[in-house]
Design an enzyme around this catalytic site. Structure first.
Site, PDB file in Angstrom:
ATOM      1  N   LYS A 167     -12.600 -10.461   4.964  1.00 37.08           N
ATOM      2  CA  LYS A 167     -14.022  -9.332   5.442  1.00 37.08           C
ATOM      3  C   LYS A 167     -15.335  -9.390   4.426  1.00 37.08           C
ATOM      4  O   LYS A 167     -14.682  -9.108   3.534  1.00 37.08           O
ATOM      5  CB  LYS A 167     -13.423  -8.176   6.192  1.00 37.08           C
ATOM      6  CG  LYS A 167     -13.349  -7.229   5.347  1.00 37.08           C
ATOM      7  CD  LYS A 167     -12.006  -6.655   6.518  1.00 37.08           C
ATOM      8  CE  LYS A 167     -11.515  -5.266   6.349  1.00 37.08           C
ATOM      9  NZ  LYS A 167     -10.106  -5.764   5.941  1.00 37.08           N
ATOM     10  N   THR A 173      -4.464  -8.402  14.464  1.00 33.63           N
ATOM     11  CA  THR A 173      -4.870  -7.336  13.410  1.00 33.63           C
ATOM     12  C   THR A 173      -4.576  -7.904  12.304  1.00 33.63           C
ATOM     13  O   THR A 173      -2.942  -8.279  11.960  1.00 33.63           O
ATOM     14  CB  THR A 173      -4.597  -5.990  14.192  1.00 33.63           C
ATOM     15  OG1 THR A 173      -5.112  -5.746  14.934  1.00 33.63           O
ATOM     16  CG2 THR A 173      -5.484  -5.151  12.251  1.00 33.63           C
ATOM     17  N   ASP A 177     -14.466  -4.860   1.074  1.00 35.45           N
ATOM     18  CA  ASP A 177     -14.471  -5.540   2.407  1.00 35.45           C
ATOM     19  C   ASP A 177     -14.923  -5.045   3.985  1.00 35.45           C
ATOM     20  O   ASP A 177     -15.106  -5.645   4.559  1.00 35.45           O
ATOM     21  CB  ASP A 177     -12.591  -6.025   2.513  1.00 35.45           C
ATOM     22  CG  ASP A 177     -11.961  -5.196   2.599  1.00 35.45           C
ATOM     23  OD1 ASP A 177     -12.068  -4.376   2.410  1.00 35.45           O
ATOM     24  OD2 ASP A 177     -10.944  -5.556   2.557  1.00 35.45           O
ATOM     25  N   ARG A 178     -14.966  -4.146   3.802  1.00 35.56           N
ATOM     26  CA  ARG A 178     -15.358  -2.960   5.490  1.00 35.56           C
ATOM     27  C   ARG A 178     -16.469  -2.417   4.789  1.00 35.56           C
ATOM     28  O   ARG A 178     -17.317  -2.580   4.175  1.00 35.56           O
ATOM     29  CB  ARG A 178     -14.942  -1.891   5.375  1.00 35.56           C
ATOM     30  CG  ARG A 178     -13.167  -1.791   5.737  1.00 35.56           C
ATOM     31  CD  ARG A 178     -11.870  -1.030   6.092  1.00 35.56           C
ATOM     32  NE  ARG A 178     -10.927  -1.589   6.357  1.00 35.56           N
ATOM     33  CZ  ARG A 178     -10.139  -0.570   6.876  1.00 35.56           C
ATOM     34  NH1 ARG A 178     -10.323   0.579   7.892  1.00 35.56           N
ATOM     35  NH2 ARG A 178      -8.898  -0.845   7.588  1.00 35.56           N
ATOM     36  N   SER A 211      -7.568  -0.303  -0.376  1.00 33.50           N
ATOM     37  CA  SER A 211      -9.217  -0.236   0.360  1.00 33.50           C
ATOM     38  C   SER A 211      -9.826   1.045   0.697  1.00 33.50           C
ATOM     39  O   SER A 211     -10.075   1.301  -0.302  1.00 33.50           O
ATOM     40  CB  SER A 211      -8.688  -1.155   1.875  1.00 33.50           C
ATOM     41  OG  SER A 211      -9.183  -1.351   2.869  1.00 33.50           O
ATOM     42  N   HIS A 212      -9.704   1.376   1.587  1.00 33.35           N
ATOM     43  CA  HIS A 212     -10.744   2.639   2.208  1.00 33.35           C
ATOM     44  C   HIS A 212      -9.884   3.523   2.334  1.00 33.35           C
ATOM     45  O   HIS A 212     -10.486   5.203   2.676  1.00 33.35           O
ATOM     46  CB  HIS A 212     -10.900   2.140   3.367  1.00 33.35           C
ATOM     47  CG  HIS A 212      -9.699   2.370   4.116  1.00 33.35           C
ATOM     48  ND1 HIS A 212      -8.528   0.785   4.308  1.00 33.35           N
ATOM     49  CD2 HIS A 212      -9.159   3.060   5.368  1.00 33.35           C
ATOM     50  CE1 HIS A 212      -8.232   1.129   5.200  1.00 33.35           C
ATOM     51  NE2 HIS A 212      -7.969   2.287   5.685  1.00 33.35           N
ATOM     52  N   GLU A 248     -13.282  -7.641  12.680  1.00 32.64           N
ATOM     53  CA  GLU A 248     -12.438  -6.814  13.694  1.00 32.64           C
ATOM     54  C   GLU A 248     -12.995  -4.605  13.459  1.00 32.64           C
ATOM     55  O   GLU A 248     -13.957  -4.900  13.144  1.00 32.64           O
ATOM     56  CB  GLU A 248     -11.170  -5.918  12.530  1.00 32.64           C
ATOM     57  CG  GLU A 248     -10.768  -7.404  12.060  1.00 32.64           C
ATOM     58  CD  GLU A 248      -9.086  -7.325  11.222  1.00 32.64           C
ATOM     59  OE1 GLU A 248      -8.519  -7.485  11.375  1.00 32.64           O
ATOM     60  OE2 GLU A 248      -9.603  -6.363  10.173  1.00 32.64           O
ATOM     61  N   GLU A 249     -12.437  -4.766  14.960  1.00 30.09           N
ATOM     62  CA  GLU A 249     -13.135  -2.742  14.659  1.00 30.09           C
ATOM     63  C   GLU A 249     -12.461  -1.637  13.739  1.00 30.09           C
ATOM     64  O   GLU A 249     -13.801  -1.201  13.451  1.00 30.09           O
ATOM     65  CB  GLU A 249     -12.376  -1.635  16.134  1.00 30.09           C
ATOM     66  CG  GLU A 249     -10.595  -3.051  16.261  1.00 30.09           C
ATOM     67  CD  GLU A 249      -9.645  -1.429  14.520  1.00 30.09           C
ATOM     68  OE1 GLU A 249     -10.659  -0.521  15.091  1.00 30.09           O
ATOM     69  OE2 GLU A 249      -9.010  -2.277  13.903  1.00 30.09           O
ATOM     70  N   SER A 250     -12.385  -1.937  12.279  1.00 27.62           N
ATOM     71  CA  SER A 250     -11.876  -1.655  11.220  1.00 27.62           C
ATOM     72  C   SER A 250     -13.151  -2.110  10.422  1.00 27.62           C
ATOM     73  O   SER A 250     -12.613  -1.436   9.577  1.00 27.62           O
ATOM     74  CB  SER A 250     -10.225  -1.763  11.082  1.00 27.62           C
ATOM     75  OG  SER A 250     -10.319  -2.941  10.953  1.00 27.62           O
ATOM     76  N   ASP A 275     -17.097   0.603   1.377  1.00 27.83           N
ATOM     77  CA  ASP A 275     -15.244   1.130   1.345  1.00 27.83           C
ATOM     78  C   ASP A 275     -14.533   0.281   0.171  1.00 27.83           C
ATOM     79  O   ASP A 275     -15.870  -0.445  -1.197  1.00 27.83           O
ATOM     80  CB  ASP A 275     -14.027   0.435   2.690  1.00 27.83           C
ATOM     81  CG  ASP A 275     -13.723  -0.728   2.163  1.00 27.83           C
ATOM     82  OD1 ASP A 275     -14.144  -1.669   1.660  1.00 27.83           O
ATOM     83  OD2 ASP A 275     -12.396  -0.958   2.440  1.00 27.83           O
ATOM     84  N   ASP A 296     -12.863  -1.082  -2.011  1.00 28.71           N
ATOM     85  CA  ASP A 296     -12.527  -1.963  -2.586  1.00 28.71           C
ATOM     86  C   ASP A 296     -13.824  -3.821  -1.571  1.00 28.71           C
ATOM     87  O   ASP A 296     -14.207  -4.830  -2.068  1.00 28.71           O
ATOM     88  CB  ASP A 296     -11.760  -3.213  -2.079  1.00 28.71           C
ATOM     89  CG  ASP A 296     -11.267  -3.580  -0.976  1.00 28.71           C
ATOM     90  OD1 ASP A 296     -11.106  -2.756   0.208  1.00 28.71           O
ATOM     91  OD2 ASP A 296     -10.340  -4.195  -0.898  1.00 28.71           O
ATOM     92  N   ARG A 300       1.004  -1.117  -0.325  1.00 30.72           N
ATOM     93  CA  ARG A 300      -0.091  -0.076  -0.111  1.00 30.72           C
ATOM     94  C   ARG A 300       0.768   1.432   0.000  1.00 30.72           C
ATOM     95  O   ARG A 300       1.538   1.841   0.589  1.00 30.72           O
ATOM     96  CB  ARG A 300      -0.866  -0.116   1.287  1.00 30.72           C
ATOM     97  CG  ARG A 300      -2.210   0.837   0.801  1.00 30.72           C
ATOM     98  CD  ARG A 300      -3.200   0.659   2.174  1.00 30.72           C
ATOM     99  NE  ARG A 300      -3.740  -0.706   1.824  1.00 30.72           N
ATOM    100  CZ  ARG A 300      -4.766  -1.034   2.674  1.00 30.72           C
ATOM    101  NH1 ARG A 300      -5.317  -0.093   3.325  1.00 30.72           N
ATOM    102  NH2 ARG A 300      -5.468  -1.978   3.167  1.00 30.72           N
TER     103      ARG A 300
HETATM  104  C1  G16 Z   1      -6.536  -4.108   6.098  1.00 33.82           C
HETATM  105  C2  G16 Z   1      -6.282  -5.607   6.711  1.00 33.82           C
HETATM  106  C3  G16 Z   1      -7.734  -5.919   8.165  1.00 33.82           C
HETATM  107  C4  G16 Z   1      -6.722  -4.545   9.038  1.00 33.82           C
HETATM  108  C5  G16 Z   1      -6.253  -3.564   8.397  1.00 33.82           C
HETATM  109  C6  G16 Z   1      -5.693  -3.170   9.598  1.00 33.82           C
HETATM  110  O1  G16 Z   1      -7.796  -3.757   6.070  1.00 33.82           O
HETATM  111  O2  G16 Z   1      -7.528  -6.115   5.882  1.00 33.82           O
HETATM  112  O3  G16 Z   1      -7.441  -7.223   8.329  1.00 33.82           O
HETATM  113  O4  G16 Z   1      -7.778  -4.876  10.093  1.00 33.82           O
HETATM  114  O5  G16 Z   1      -6.041  -3.617   7.625  1.00 33.82           O
HETATM  115  O6  G16 Z   1      -5.460  -1.953   9.920  1.00 33.82           O
HETATM  116  P1  G16 Z   1      -4.340  -0.732  10.452  1.00 33.82           P
HETATM  117  O7  G16 Z   1      -3.425  -1.253  10.155  1.00 33.82           O
HETATM  118  O8  G16 Z   1      -4.561   0.337   9.785  1.00 33.82           O
HETATM  119  O9  G16 Z   1      -4.763  -0.765  11.226  1.00 33.82           O
HETATM  120  P2  G16 Z   1      -7.695  -3.706   5.092  1.00 33.82           P
HETATM  121  O10 G16 Z   1      -9.504  -3.032   4.304  1.00 33.82           O
HETATM  122  O11 G16 Z   1      -7.041  -1.705   4.977  1.00 33.82           O
HETATM  123  O12 G16 Z   1      -7.103  -3.935   3.533  1.00 33.82           O
END
Ligand code: G16
Length: 539
Positions: free
Chosen positions: A375, A343, A280-281, A112-113, A362-364, A276, A278, A21
């Site tokens: 997710k 996480t 997943d959120r 992602s987001h 997850e909280e995120s 979000d 992609d 990323r």
């Molecule tokens: C990604 C992972 C998630 C994780 C998140 C944590 O989310 O796929 O499993 O919870 O990162 O983010 P951070 O390390 O910033 O707290 P995503 O949706 O960005 O792919």
């Protein structure tokens, strides 16, 4: 023709929580994508027998990067590529496609987001044959390759047209342009009672789904409007845009502002969800009501019997350590397995593969289940719709009756963004060193009962992972500290704060957790080390 191109490594090419990323302009540097892809392929034997999915969330630079990935794959003699039509596939649908077709893995191009565009972020989520994020040892092997790469192999050929369902052959690689929706929709139909949902939409029920100009727009249109019969216009921000229309495609109270304003207005519909970039959120809202992701996992778990696919029972549930303890109360009551992992969705995969859990979150803003290994924002939305279709009551009532039964874990995540990496690393290292000395100390009336780094021992592959620091207080409150693994500028310190209440159930979490938030800054000296007196983002 296949060319071997000499290259030099990019020292910043490290794997984050969910793959690569980066700032878009970083990813646009010469050979950046090529190096990364070659590094992955260098870790996979017998590529001539392997097939991969390629697609993305539609963000800027995806089109260029997809063509590069195709050509590198051909250069490396990959057997077959499944390319999502128009280059669009959501992360959960990608996982479904990998699993259904038994692929060796896939690349979903998404940050992602995070925002998109030339001044935004770009990313590559690499999934293995598990259908999900690669495991820590696989990440390390890729990183090792990326930091030492000297050459890559690439096909010299024209770009491929991805706009029609067709197939090509180039060198030894076959390339199939696939429909990215059909398998995923069938999967959802096999889990939920679509007839029941259709009847919900025949009532006066009003719903808004905000795709945030990301990839779930077309999925949402097909599933909610075309199949389930929600009125046209139910899905908003439904066309995937390269810069997400300037939006930050992060479904939370801050970035899904228009949706939140609507849901807190007098004309609010009954239910809203946002996904979000992609897909997943997810964020779940009722009329003047927000369901925190931690509560969402707890409520879905408590209601598993309402869903046809789960009515005969679920194995168990898992959450990341930073997620609130709400779901543990449900797991204990239902007497199902319960796990707490670091996480990163990758840590759920072994638990799902070994039938230890069925749900995880997850909280995120991530909730999901073992139908895939990511997710899944649309799955969470369909689950909520199913609960509402059964109970015919409001989201607020559903949450309130949950809290009456289990008590409420008030929860906040405070983010301190853009901290110089060395300062953030030192803050965490010093905090970790000070943990034993905190025990029994009092901060604003909160007495520390235990303080330790979070260590996870995977029951399947017996690996041990350290992630974040946890402080427990005598009254059951907790503070968790960790550094984000998905940022692209500086470090982000996340503090996760929670307390538990059985009577006072409808307070504002910011009010309930004001003192504990202050304690989180005191204990780790956030203000003196970073100059920040309050978080940049509270979710
Ligand atoms: C990604 C992972 C998630 C994780 C998140 C944590 O989310 O796929 O499993 O919870 O990162 O983010 P951070 O390390 O910033 O707290 P995503 O949706 O960005 O792919």
């Amino acid at each position: 023709m296949i060319r071997i191109v000499k290259t030099t490594p990019y020292k910043d090419q490290k794997m984050g929580t969910a793959g690569l990323r980066k700032k878009t302009q970083t990813a646009m540097q010469e050979n950046y994508i090529e190096n990364f892809l070659q590094s992955i392929f260098n870790t996979i034997p017998n590529l001539e027998e392997k097939s991969f999915l390629v697609g993305g969330d539609g963000r800027f630079y995806n089109k260029t990067a997809i063509q590069k990935i195709i050509k590198i794959a051909i250069g490396n003699n990959v057997k077959k590529l499944y390319i999502a039509k128009d280059g669009l596939v959501s992360t959960p649908a990608g996982s479904a496609i990998i699993l259904k077709n038994k692929l060796s893995g896939g690349f979903v191009l998404s940050a992602s987001h995070n925002p998109g565009g030339i001044n935004g972020d770009f990313g590559i989520k690499y999934a293995t044959s598990s259908g999900g994020q690669c495991q820590p040892d696989e990440s390390l092997a890729i990183q090792e390759q990326a930091l030492n790469i000297t050459e890559y192999k690439i096909a010299d050929c024209d770009d491929f047209d991805l706009s029609t369902i067709t197939s090509y052959t180039q060198e030894n690689t076959s390339i199939e342009i696939i429909d990215p929706y059909i398998d995923y929709i069938k999967l959802m139909e096999s889990i939920f009672d679509f007839d029941k949902l259709k009847s919900l939409f025949k009532s006066n029920f009003r719903f808004v789904f905000d795709a945030m100009n990301g990839v779930t727009g077309p999925y949402g249109k097909k599933i909610f409007e075309e199949i389930l019969g929600a009125p046209k216009g139910t899905v908003v921000n439904s066309i995937p845009l390269e810069d997400f229309g300037g939006l930050h495609p992060d479904p939370n109270l801050i970035y899904a502002k228009d949706l939140v304003n609507l849901m807190y207005s007098e004309t609010a519909p009954d239910f809203a969800a946002a996904n979000d970039g992609d897909g997943d959120r997810n964020m779940i809202l009722g009329k003047k009501f927000f369901v925190s992701p931690s509560d969402c996992l707890a409520i879905l778990t408590d209601n598993y019997k309402l869903i046809p696919a789960y009515k005969n029972g679920i194995y168990g549930v898992a959450k990341s350590a930073a997620t609130s303890m709400a779901v543990k109360r449900v797991a204990d009551t239902l007497n199902i397995n319960y796990y707490e992992v670091p996480t990163g969705w990758k840590y759920f995969i072994n638990l799902m593969d070994s039938n230890r859990i069925s749900f995880c979150g997850e909280e995120s803003f991530g909730t999901g289940a073992s139908h895939i290994r990511e997710k899944d924002g649309i799955w969470a939305t369909l689950f909520w719709l199913s609960i509402i279709a059964e109970k015919r009551t409001s989201v607020k009532e559903i949450a309130l009756s949950h809290w009456k039964k289990y008590g409420r874990n008030y929860y906040l995540r405070n983010d301190y963004e853009n901290i110089p990496q060395d300062i953030a690393d030192k803050l965490m290292a010093d905090l970790e060193a000070s943990l034993p000395s905190l025990i029994n100390k009092e901060f604003k009336g909160y007495i520390v009962s235990d303080a330790h780094p979070f260590v996870y021992n995977d029951p399947v592959d017996k690996t041990s992972t350290k992630n974040g620091l946890i402080i427990h207080f005598k009254d059951g409150s907790r503070i968790v500290y960790r550094l984000s693994g998905t940022g692209t500028s500086g470090a982000t310190l996340r503090t996760y704060i929670e307390c538990y209440e059985t009577t006072n159930l409808l307070e504002d979490p910011e009010v309930m957790l004001k003192d504990l938030s202050e304690v989180s800054r005191l204990i780790s000296y956030i203000t003196s080390r970073t100059g920040k007196t309050k978080p940049d983002i509270i979710t």
